[in-house]
Design a protein around this motif. Structure first.
Motif, PDB file in Angstrom:
ATOM      1  N   TRP A  94      -5.192  -0.433  -5.341  1.00 25.81           N
ATOM      2  CA  TRP A  94      -4.878   0.315  -4.656  1.00 25.81           C
ATOM      3  C   TRP A  94      -5.122   1.055  -3.132  1.00 25.81           C
ATOM      4  O   TRP A  94      -4.183   1.240  -2.217  1.00 25.81           O
ATOM      5  CB  TRP A  94      -4.669   2.064  -5.428  1.00 25.81           C
ATOM      6  CG  TRP A  94      -3.853   3.311  -4.760  1.00 25.81           C
ATOM      7  CD1 TRP A  94      -2.529   3.710  -5.156  1.00 25.81           C
ATOM      8  CD2 TRP A  94      -4.447   3.796  -4.021  1.00 25.81           C
ATOM      9  NE1 TRP A  94      -2.494   4.509  -4.745  1.00 25.81           N
ATOM     10  CE2 TRP A  94      -3.215   5.014  -3.903  1.00 25.81           C
ATOM     11  CE3 TRP A  94      -5.959   4.255  -3.218  1.00 25.81           C
ATOM     12  CZ2 TRP A  94      -3.804   5.919  -3.210  1.00 25.81           C
ATOM     13  CZ3 TRP A  94      -6.100   5.624  -3.105  1.00 25.81           C
ATOM     14  CH2 TRP A  94      -5.026   6.517  -2.428  1.00 25.81           C
ATOM     15  N   VAL A  95      -6.327   0.800  -3.506  1.00 28.91           N
ATOM     16  CA  VAL A  95      -7.370   1.480  -2.372  1.00 28.91           C
ATOM     17  C   VAL A  95      -6.405  -0.006  -0.660  1.00 28.91           C
ATOM     18  O   VAL A  95      -6.720   0.485  -0.002  1.00 28.91           O
ATOM     19  CB  VAL A  95      -8.659   1.247  -1.870  1.00 28.91           C
ATOM     20  CG1 VAL A  95      -9.082   0.858  -0.149  1.00 28.91           C
ATOM     21  CG2 VAL A  95      -9.267   2.304  -2.596  1.00 28.91           C
ATOM     22  N   LYS A  99      -4.912   0.224   2.898  1.00 25.77           N
ATOM     23  CA  LYS A  99      -5.356  -0.281   4.194  1.00 25.77           C
ATOM     24  C   LYS A  99      -3.981  -1.350   4.967  1.00 25.77           C
ATOM     25  O   LYS A  99      -4.154  -1.371   6.106  1.00 25.77           O
ATOM     26  CB  LYS A  99      -6.478  -1.053   3.794  1.00 25.77           C
ATOM     27  CG  LYS A  99      -7.572  -0.050   4.243  1.00 25.77           C
ATOM     28  CD  LYS A  99      -9.382  -0.556   3.109  1.00 25.77           C
ATOM     29  CE  LYS A  99     -10.541   0.664   3.222  1.00 25.77           C
ATOM     30  NZ  LYS A  99     -11.369   0.140   3.138  1.00 25.77           N
ATOM     31  N   ALA A 100      -3.928  -1.959   3.902  1.00 29.61           N
ATOM     32  CA  ALA A 100      -2.579  -2.918   4.213  1.00 29.61           C
ATOM     33  C   ALA A 100      -1.529  -1.978   4.869  1.00 29.61           C
ATOM     34  O   ALA A 100      -1.042  -2.571   5.933  1.00 29.61           O
ATOM     35  CB  ALA A 100      -2.502  -3.788   3.473  1.00 29.61           C
ATOM     36  N   GLY A 101      -1.273  -0.888   4.231  1.00 26.51           N
ATOM     37  CA  GLY A 101       0.291  -0.754   4.863  1.00 26.51           C
ATOM     38  C   GLY A 101       0.193   0.671   5.523  1.00 26.51           C
ATOM     39  O   GLY A 101       0.823   0.982   7.155  1.00 26.51           O
ATOM     40  N   ARG A 132     -13.926   8.098  -1.057  1.00 27.54           N
ATOM     41  CA  ARG A 132     -14.583   7.988   0.383  1.00 27.54           C
ATOM     42  C   ARG A 132     -14.840   6.058   0.132  1.00 27.54           C
ATOM     43  O   ARG A 132     -15.797   5.182   0.604  1.00 27.54           O
ATOM     44  CB  ARG A 132     -15.875   7.959  -0.849  1.00 27.54           C
ATOM     45  CG  ARG A 132     -16.006   9.084  -0.902  1.00 27.54           C
ATOM     46  CD  ARG A 132     -17.611   9.704  -2.124  1.00 27.54           C
ATOM     47  NE  ARG A 132     -17.912  11.511  -2.467  1.00 27.54           N
ATOM     48  CZ  ARG A 132     -18.434  12.399  -1.437  1.00 27.54           C
ATOM     49  NH1 ARG A 132     -18.367  11.762  -0.363  1.00 27.54           N
ATOM     50  NH2 ARG A 132     -18.063  13.857  -2.186  1.00 27.54           N
ATOM     51  N   ARG A 133     -13.802   5.759  -0.714  1.00 29.38           N
ATOM     52  CA  ARG A 133     -13.905   4.526  -0.149  1.00 29.38           C
ATOM     53  C   ARG A 133     -12.536   3.836   1.028  1.00 29.38           C
ATOM     54  O   ARG A 133     -12.412   2.398   1.096  1.00 29.38           O
ATOM     55  CB  ARG A 133     -13.127   4.348  -1.748  1.00 29.38           C
ATOM     56  CG  ARG A 133     -13.742   3.905  -2.669  1.00 29.38           C
ATOM     57  CD  ARG A 133     -12.990   3.181  -3.726  1.00 29.38           C
ATOM     58  NE  ARG A 133     -13.230   2.462  -3.399  1.00 29.38           N
ATOM     59  CZ  ARG A 133     -12.982   0.650  -4.532  1.00 29.38           C
ATOM     60  NH1 ARG A 133     -11.975   1.522  -5.660  1.00 29.38           N
ATOM     61  NH2 ARG A 133     -13.089  -0.552  -4.485  1.00 29.38           N
ATOM     62  N   PHE A 134     -12.488   4.150   2.167  1.00 28.86           N
ATOM     63  CA  PHE A 134     -11.989   3.884   3.312  1.00 28.86           C
ATOM     64  C   PHE A 134     -12.729   3.533   4.172  1.00 28.86           C
ATOM     65  O   PHE A 134     -12.293   4.361   5.786  1.00 28.86           O
ATOM     66  CB  PHE A 134     -10.725   4.924   3.651  1.00 28.86           C
ATOM     67  CG  PHE A 134     -10.140   4.507   2.446  1.00 28.86           C
ATOM     68  CD1 PHE A 134      -8.463   3.767   2.314  1.00 28.86           C
ATOM     69  CD2 PHE A 134      -9.446   5.831   1.327  1.00 28.86           C
ATOM     70  CE1 PHE A 134      -7.816   4.228   1.370  1.00 28.86           C
ATOM     71  CE2 PHE A 134      -8.569   5.706   0.134  1.00 28.86           C
ATOM     72  CZ  PHE A 134      -7.564   4.981   0.151  1.00 28.86           C
ATOM     73  N   ASP A 363       2.810  -8.358  -4.803  1.00 29.53           N
ATOM     74  CA  ASP A 363       2.038  -8.848  -4.035  1.00 29.53           C
ATOM     75  C   ASP A 363       0.532  -8.207  -3.901  1.00 29.53           C
ATOM     76  O   ASP A 363       1.070  -6.591  -3.898  1.00 29.53           O
ATOM     77  CB  ASP A 363       2.250  -8.695  -2.397  1.00 29.53           C
ATOM     78  CG  ASP A 363       3.423  -9.880  -2.351  1.00 29.53           C
ATOM     79  OD1 ASP A 363       3.053 -10.569  -3.134  1.00 29.53           O
ATOM     80  OD2 ASP A 363       4.348 -10.293  -1.764  1.00 29.53           O
ATOM     81  N   ALA A 364      -0.855  -8.939  -4.092  1.00 26.35           N
ATOM     82  CA  ALA A 364      -1.981  -7.336  -4.282  1.00 26.35           C
ATOM     83  C   ALA A 364      -2.098  -6.593  -3.366  1.00 26.35           C
ATOM     84  O   ALA A 364      -2.710  -5.391  -3.101  1.00 26.35           O
ATOM     85  CB  ALA A 364      -2.760  -8.381  -4.947  1.00 26.35           C
ATOM     86  N   ASP A 365      -1.559  -7.200  -2.251  1.00 26.97           N
ATOM     87  CA  ASP A 365      -1.985  -6.104  -0.818  1.00 26.97           C
ATOM     88  C   ASP A 365      -0.837  -5.412  -0.279  1.00 26.97           C
ATOM     89  O   ASP A 365      -0.666  -5.323   1.019  1.00 26.97           O
ATOM     90  CB  ASP A 365      -2.406  -6.484   0.559  1.00 26.97           C
ATOM     91  CG  ASP A 365      -1.229  -7.986   0.788  1.00 26.97           C
ATOM     92  OD1 ASP A 365      -0.990  -8.380   0.300  1.00 26.97           O
ATOM     93  OD2 ASP A 365      -1.337  -8.719   2.042  1.00 26.97           O
ATOM     94  N   GLN A 366      -0.215  -4.881  -0.919  1.00 30.52           N
ATOM     95  CA  GLN A 366       1.241  -4.816   0.062  1.00 30.52           C
ATOM     96  C   GLN A 366       1.626  -3.491  -1.277  1.00 30.52           C
ATOM     97  O   GLN A 366       1.828  -2.955  -2.995  1.00 30.52           O
ATOM     98  CB  GLN A 366       2.495  -5.416  -0.669  1.00 30.52           C
ATOM     99  CG  GLN A 366       2.378  -6.997   0.192  1.00 30.52           C
ATOM    100  CD  GLN A 366       3.717  -7.216   0.466  1.00 30.52           C
ATOM    101  OE1 GLN A 366       4.720  -7.171  -0.076  1.00 30.52           O
ATOM    102  NE2 GLN A 366       3.670  -8.348   1.489  1.00 30.52           N
ATOM    103  N   ALA A 367       2.334  -2.196  -0.846  1.00 33.64           N
ATOM    104  CA  ALA A 367       2.498  -0.714  -1.722  1.00 33.64           C
ATOM    105  C   ALA A 367       3.426  -1.021  -2.649  1.00 33.64           C
ATOM    106  O   ALA A 367       3.857  -1.034  -3.566  1.00 33.64           O
ATOM    107  CB  ALA A 367       2.996  -0.009  -0.114  1.00 33.64           C
TER     108      ALA A 367
END
Length: 367
Positions: A94-95, A99-101, A132-134, A363-367
């Motif tokens: 999700w994180v 970031k990708a979006g 805290r993960r960004f 896709d793993a990096d897409q919303a």
């Protein structure tokens, strides 16, 4: 490229605000105004998008985006971009999707490689640890204003108003929310009660309320254990439409509660047979078993804390076996796997994500 209006106190190139906004209330609006004061452009991440309407998530991402536009006014709305994001029930994935979006939106709106980004957030409870993960984005932790409502309390009052005898009584019941909602949100809710979604979701809300009340006298908060079967055959997957709340009419994989004297695998086969009348040899099912996984996100089920053990069976390219729905299902069918992505908003709880886990639908990096 259109130039975005500058905010007088802007200290970053962009500000990020993440939430579900089900619905937008005054607490959300206060944080959103802080984001607008922090940067000339704001990206609002709309969580829990692309899913079926439920009492927990009754409004689509498009409806929530419009609520935000109406509440902030035309000038500030022009500075906001929206990033609808599905729930992956996997924080790392999700994180990465957030970031990708954000990178996609800023690459379109800004001609710079590394914009300065502020993340506006409030630490509500342990579920807010994702904030805290960004890194390297700057986290601006905001305090919750006194009297700020919880969105669940707003939804409870909203759906409870369905019991009002007349439109006037319903409007009076909704009027109690005047102090906690922007006027535009309250007007939206009043109009929304005339749509066909309202009565159906109010019925679901009532059924869930009774379910939770039935367990409220347990000595400890209950933790339920269930099983689910993802059965694949000839580029199809076996799905049911639920016959009972929660999730009446929604798509799901066959499954149910584990029995005390069964293993998770045994309960999976029993539930599969009971709900679909799929009758295959034990050896066939054993050979078809490809993987199993535990889905245990605390928010995955509207019933409450529910941990499920899902089993993935691949029957190969054989002819599709005959199936027949039982009392727990309105219908059962073999559905082409290629069609699942377009049906995402028809699934119960996290069942689309269960299918995604085993079948790789998104896709793993897409919303």
């Amino acid at each position: 490229m259109r130039t975005q209006p500058e905010s007088p106190a802007a200290t970053h190139d962009a500000a990020l605000f993440i939430g579900r906004f089900q619905p937008l209330h005054n607490g959300h609006l206060a944080l959103l105004r802080q984001a607008l004061a922090t940067a000339p452009q704001v990206i609002v991440v709309l969580g829990s998008s692309f899913q079926a309407r439920t009492p927990k998530n009754p409004f689509t991402w498009e409806e929530r985006a419009e609520l935000i536009r109406l509440a902030v006014g035309e000038a500030d709305a022009a500075r906001i971009q929206f990033l609808p994001l599905r729930d992956f029930y996997d924080e790392t994935r999700w994180v990465a999707a957030v970031k990708a979006g954000v990178a996609r939106l800023l690459a379109t709106a800004e001609d710079r490689k590394s914009p300065s980004i502020a993340l506006i957030g409030h630490f509500k409870d342990a579920t807010s640890s994702y904030l805290r993960r960004f890194e390297p984005w700057q986290l601006i932790a905001a305090e919750r204003a006194p009297g700020t409502p919880d969105a669940k309390q707003v939804r409870d009052a909203f759906f409870a108003s369905a019991d009002s005898a007349s439109d006037a009584d319903r409007n009076a019941a909704l009027g109690a929310l005047t102090a906690v909602l922007p006027a535009s949100t309250l007007a939206f809710l009043r109009s929304w009660t005339a749509l066909p979604f309202f009565a159906a979701l109010a019925g679901e809300w009532t059924a869930l309320k009774r379910y939770h009340e039935a367990w409220s006298k347990a000595p400890y908060p209950p933790v339920f254990v269930t099983v689910d079967a993802v059965v694949q055959c000839a580029d199809h997957v076996l799905l049911i439409r639920r016959a009972h709340p929660p999730g009446v009419g929604l798509l799901a994989v066959p499954g149910g509660f584990i029995e005390q004297r069964e293993t998770a695998y045994q309960s999976t086969l029993r539930e599969l047979t009971e709900e679909t009348h799929l009758h295959l040899l034990d050896t066939t099912m054993q050979q078809a078993l490809k993987a199993s996984a535990v889905f245990d996100h605390p928010d995955r089920s509207q019933r409450g804390r529910t941990i499920t053990h899902a089993h993935h069976f691949d029957l190969g390219d054989r002819e599709l076996p005959e199936v027949c729905a039982d009392d727990d299902a309105q219908s059962v069918a073999w559905v082409p796997i290629a069609d699942l992505i377009s049906m995402e908003d028809q699934f119960h709880d996290d069942h689309f994500h269960m299918l995604d886990h085993f079948l790789g639908l998104t896709d793993a990096d897409q919303a």
